[in-house]
Design a protein around this motif. Structure first.
Motif, PDB file in Angstrom:
ATOM      1  N   THR A  70       0.807  -1.211   0.000  1.00 18.32           N
ATOM      2  CA  THR A  70       0.000   0.000   0.000  1.00 18.32           C
ATOM      3  C   THR A  70       0.842   1.264   0.000  1.00 18.32           C
ATOM      4  OG1 THR A  70      -0.101  -0.106   2.419  1.00 18.32           O
ATOM      5  CG2 THR A  70      -1.917  -1.100   1.208  1.00 18.32           C
ATOM      6  N   GLU A  71       2.115   1.163   0.259  1.00 16.62           N
ATOM      7  CA  GLU A  71       2.938   2.357   0.327  1.00 16.62           C
ATOM      8  C   GLU A  71       3.088   2.982  -1.038  1.00 16.62           C
ATOM      9  OE1 GLU A  71       7.550   3.477   1.378  1.00 16.62           O
ATOM     10  OE2 GLU A  71       6.531   1.883   2.474  1.00 16.62           O
ATOM     11  N   ARG A  72       2.914   4.281  -1.081  1.00 17.77           N
ATOM     12  CA  ARG A  72       3.028   4.963  -2.365  1.00 17.77           C
ATOM     13  C   ARG A  72       4.489   5.111  -2.754  1.00 17.77           C
ATOM     14  NH1 ARG A  72      -1.380   9.894  -2.350  1.00 17.77           N
ATOM     15  NH2 ARG A  72      -3.240   8.594  -2.193  1.00 17.77           N
ATOM     16  N   PRO A  73       4.775   4.996  -4.064  1.00 19.30           N
ATOM     17  CA  PRO A  73       6.149   5.180  -4.503  1.00 19.30           C
ATOM     18  C   PRO A  73       6.617   6.596  -4.216  1.00 19.30           C
ATOM     19  CG  PRO A  73       4.803   4.158  -6.213  1.00 19.30           C
ATOM     20  CD  PRO A  73       3.862   4.632  -5.147  1.00 19.30           C
ATOM     21  N   PRO A  74       7.918   6.774  -4.010  1.00 18.08           N
ATOM     22  CA  PRO A  74       8.439   8.121  -3.773  1.00 18.08           C
ATOM     23  C   PRO A  74       8.292   8.978  -5.015  1.00 18.08           C
ATOM     24  CG  PRO A  74      10.036   6.408  -3.182  1.00 18.08           C
ATOM     25  CD  PRO A  74       8.932   5.740  -3.934  1.00 18.08           C
ATOM     26  N   PRO A  75       8.306  10.317  -4.823  1.00 19.11           N
ATOM     27  CA  PRO A  75       8.259  11.199  -5.991  1.00 19.11           C
ATOM     28  C   PRO A  75       9.519  11.053  -6.829  1.00 19.11           C
ATOM     29  CG  PRO A  75       8.777  12.440  -4.022  1.00 19.11           C
ATOM     30  CD  PRO A  75       8.408  11.050  -3.567  1.00 19.11           C
ATOM     31  N   GLN A 196      15.417  -7.749   1.182  1.00 21.06           N
ATOM     32  CA  GLN A 196      15.708  -8.959   0.422  1.00 21.06           C
ATOM     33  C   GLN A 196      14.681  -9.158  -0.694  1.00 21.06           C
ATOM     34  OE1 GLN A 196      18.316 -11.007   0.755  1.00 21.06           O
ATOM     35  NE2 GLN A 196      19.176  -9.754   2.389  1.00 21.06           N
ATOM     36  N   ARG A 197      13.595  -8.412  -0.621  1.00 21.19           N
ATOM     37  CA  ARG A 197      12.555  -8.505  -1.639  1.00 21.19           C
ATOM     38  C   ARG A 197      11.858  -7.156  -1.753  1.00 21.19           C
ATOM     39  NH1 ARG A 197       7.051 -12.254  -1.523  1.00 21.19           N
ATOM     40  NH2 ARG A 197       6.489 -11.967  -3.735  1.00 21.19           N
ATOM     41  N   GLU A 234       5.405   2.883 -17.078  1.00 25.68           N
ATOM     42  CA  GLU A 234       4.127   2.642 -16.410  1.00 25.68           C
ATOM     43  C   GLU A 234       4.282   2.890 -14.915  1.00 25.68           C
ATOM     44  OE1 GLU A 234       0.580  -0.755 -16.261  1.00 25.68           O
ATOM     45  OE2 GLU A 234       2.566  -1.247 -17.071  1.00 25.68           O
ATOM     46  N   ARG A 235       3.411   3.709 -14.359  1.00 32.16           N
ATOM     47  CA  ARG A 235       3.533   4.114 -12.956  1.00 32.16           C
ATOM     48  C   ARG A 235       3.078   3.016 -12.001  1.00 32.16           C
ATOM     49  NH1 ARG A 235       6.070   9.224 -11.863  1.00 32.16           N
ATOM     50  NH2 ARG A 235       6.382  10.009 -13.977  1.00 32.16           N
ATOM     51  N   LEU A 236       3.830   2.858 -10.926  1.00 28.70           N
ATOM     52  CA  LEU A 236       3.445   1.931  -9.868  1.00 28.70           C
ATOM     53  C   LEU A 236       2.379   2.554  -8.988  1.00 28.70           C
ATOM     54  CD1 LEU A 236       7.008   0.758  -8.797  1.00 28.70           C
ATOM     55  CD2 LEU A 236       5.296  -0.659  -9.942  1.00 28.70           C
ATOM     56  N   ASP A 237       1.447   1.730  -8.526  1.00 28.01           N
ATOM     57  CA  ASP A 237       0.439   2.188  -7.570  1.00 28.01           C
ATOM     58  C   ASP A 237       0.948   2.095  -6.139  1.00 28.01           C
ATOM     59  OD1 ASP A 237      -1.394   2.549  -9.687  1.00 28.01           O
ATOM     60  OD2 ASP A 237      -1.907   0.422  -9.618  1.00 28.01           O
ATOM     61  N   GLY A 238       1.889   1.194  -5.897  1.00 29.26           N
ATOM     62  CA  GLY A 238       2.436   1.015  -4.560  1.00 29.26           C
ATOM     63  C   GLY A 238       3.709   0.214  -4.630  1.00 29.26           C
ATOM     64  N   ILE A 239       4.499   0.268  -3.561  1.00 27.73           N
ATOM     65  CA  ILE A 239       5.746  -0.485  -3.514  1.00 27.73           C
ATOM     66  C   ILE A 239       6.117  -0.728  -2.063  1.00 27.73           C
ATOM     67  CG2 ILE A 239       7.199   1.587  -3.583  1.00 27.73           C
ATOM     68  CD1 ILE A 239       9.133  -0.055  -5.383  1.00 27.73           C
ATOM     69  N   ILE A 240       6.613  -1.938  -1.748  1.00 27.25           N
ATOM     70  CA  ILE A 240       7.036  -2.274  -0.390  1.00 27.25           C
ATOM     71  C   ILE A 240       8.340  -3.055  -0.456  1.00 27.25           C
ATOM     72  CG2 ILE A 240       4.673  -2.335   0.519  1.00 27.25           C
ATOM     73  CD1 ILE A 240       4.935  -5.423   0.482  1.00 27.25           C
ATOM     74  N   ALA A 241       9.011  -3.113   0.687  1.00 27.06           N
ATOM     75  CA  ALA A 241      10.240  -3.900   0.816  1.00 27.06           C
ATOM     76  C   ALA A 241      10.075  -4.850   1.997  1.00 27.06           C
ATOM     77  CB  ALA A 241      11.439  -2.990   1.020  1.00 27.06           C
ATOM     78  N   ARG A 242      10.683  -6.039   1.881  1.00 25.92           N
ATOM     79  CA  ARG A 242      10.642  -7.026   2.964  1.00 25.92           C
ATOM     80  C   ARG A 242      12.057  -7.528   3.222  1.00 25.92           C
ATOM     81  NH1 ARG A 242       5.684  -8.284   4.560  1.00 25.92           N
ATOM     82  NH2 ARG A 242       3.930  -7.904   3.157  1.00 25.92           N
ATOM     83  N   ARG A 248       7.886  -6.717   6.722  1.00 26.54           N
ATOM     84  CA  ARG A 248       7.840  -5.480   5.940  1.00 26.54           C
ATOM     85  C   ARG A 248       8.712  -4.421   6.591  1.00 26.54           C
ATOM     86  NH1 ARG A 248       2.380  -2.216   4.075  1.00 26.54           N
ATOM     87  NH2 ARG A 248       3.438  -0.435   3.123  1.00 26.54           N
ATOM     88  N   LEU A 249       9.547  -3.788   5.779  1.00 27.35           N
ATOM     89  CA  LEU A 249      10.459  -2.745   6.256  1.00 27.35           C
ATOM     90  C   LEU A 249       9.798  -1.379   6.131  1.00 27.35           C
ATOM     91  CD1 LEU A 249      13.706  -4.072   4.560  1.00 27.35           C
ATOM     92  CD2 LEU A 249      13.005  -4.363   6.941  1.00 27.35           C
TER      93      LEU A 249
END
Length: 249
Positions: A70-75, A196-197, A234-242, A248-249
């Motif tokens: 759910t995290e929005r990508p950075p500008p 790691q992901r 193509e723009r991402l709607d959200g991005i997360i790291a694990r 989740r980080l």
């Protein structure tokens, strides 16, 4: 005299036994008061909607354990290959910077081969030095380029921060190729931390990024998306790291 005062004055006749109630005046003033209240109510509803939007934005950044992603990508901040960029308005997105025939900036550390090929050229990513006026803690940017068989580098896009620290934990700038010509650059960026992901979301679909650590600082994780799974630009709607445990980080 306000509408409410006039209404009270019209109805005050009921306090005197010998007076007649001016029904027409009472109804007229009552309608005026109701109209005023409806107008005020509409304004209050608009304000409430604005406040609700603010709450949603804050919640996205404050709930790290919400269902991913759910995290929005950075500008995006795009800079010429040899310079930093000035701060931009939050909703502004400048056009990507293309190579102009000038020598590419010198890579800091190892050049990362993405595995993507453009003819005989390799699609590569590498960290370069940048300078942003008034921002001493922003000293690196991430370049997307091509490496010819003879080792010559061509820089296509360069992204870097415009404020804060370029080593602060979390996601930093993401590069999107919005050019109409030239070899497409797969979407890329970097994350600071033990990732790691990295998973992006577009149209409800999850896409895993490919990762490589910067040779100079292993906390800097460079990532890019396979152009066959995420169309460049193509723009991402959200991005997360694990991390390695799936947290989740």
């Amino acid at each position: 005299m306000s509408e409410l005062d006039r209404l009270r004055h019209a109805m005050r006749a009921t306090e005197r036994p010998d007076a007649m109630l001016d029904l027409a005046t009472v109804m007229r003033e009552g309608r005026r008061l109701r109209t005023r209240r409806r107008v005020a109510g509409a304004g209050a509803a608009t304000l409430a909607s604005g406040l609700a939007a603010v709450v949603v934005v804050v919640a996205l950044g404050a709930r790290p354990d919400d269902p991913p992603p759910t995290e929005r990508p950075p500008p995006v901040a795009v800079a010429p290959p040899s310079a930093g960029v000035s701060p931009m308005m939050p909703d502004s997105t400048p056009p990507p910077t293309m190579a102009s025939g000038e020598p590419p900036p010198k890579p800091l550390g190892q050049v990362i081969d993405s595995g993507v090929r453009h003819g005989t050229d390799q699609r590569v990513y590498y960290v370069v030095g940048v300078s942003v006026p008034g921002q001493p803690r922003v000293s690196i940017g991430l370049a997307a380029g091509r490496r010819a068989p003879d080792g010559r580098l061509t820089t296509d896009l360069l992204v870097n921060g415009v404020e804060g620290s370029d080593r602060s934990p979390g996601f930093h700038e993401i590069g999107y190729d919005e050019r109409s010509s030239g070899e497409p650059v797969p979407t890329f960026g970097y994350f600071v931390g033990p990732a790691q992901r990295i998973i992006g979301t577009v149209d409800g679909r999850q896409v895993d990024a490919r990762l490589a650590r910067w040779s100079v600082d292993k906390q800097v994780v460079i990532f890019w998306f396979d152009p066959g799974k995420l169309t460049p630009g193509e723009r991402l709607d959200g991005i997360i790291a694990r991390d390695g445990s799936g947290r989740r980080l």
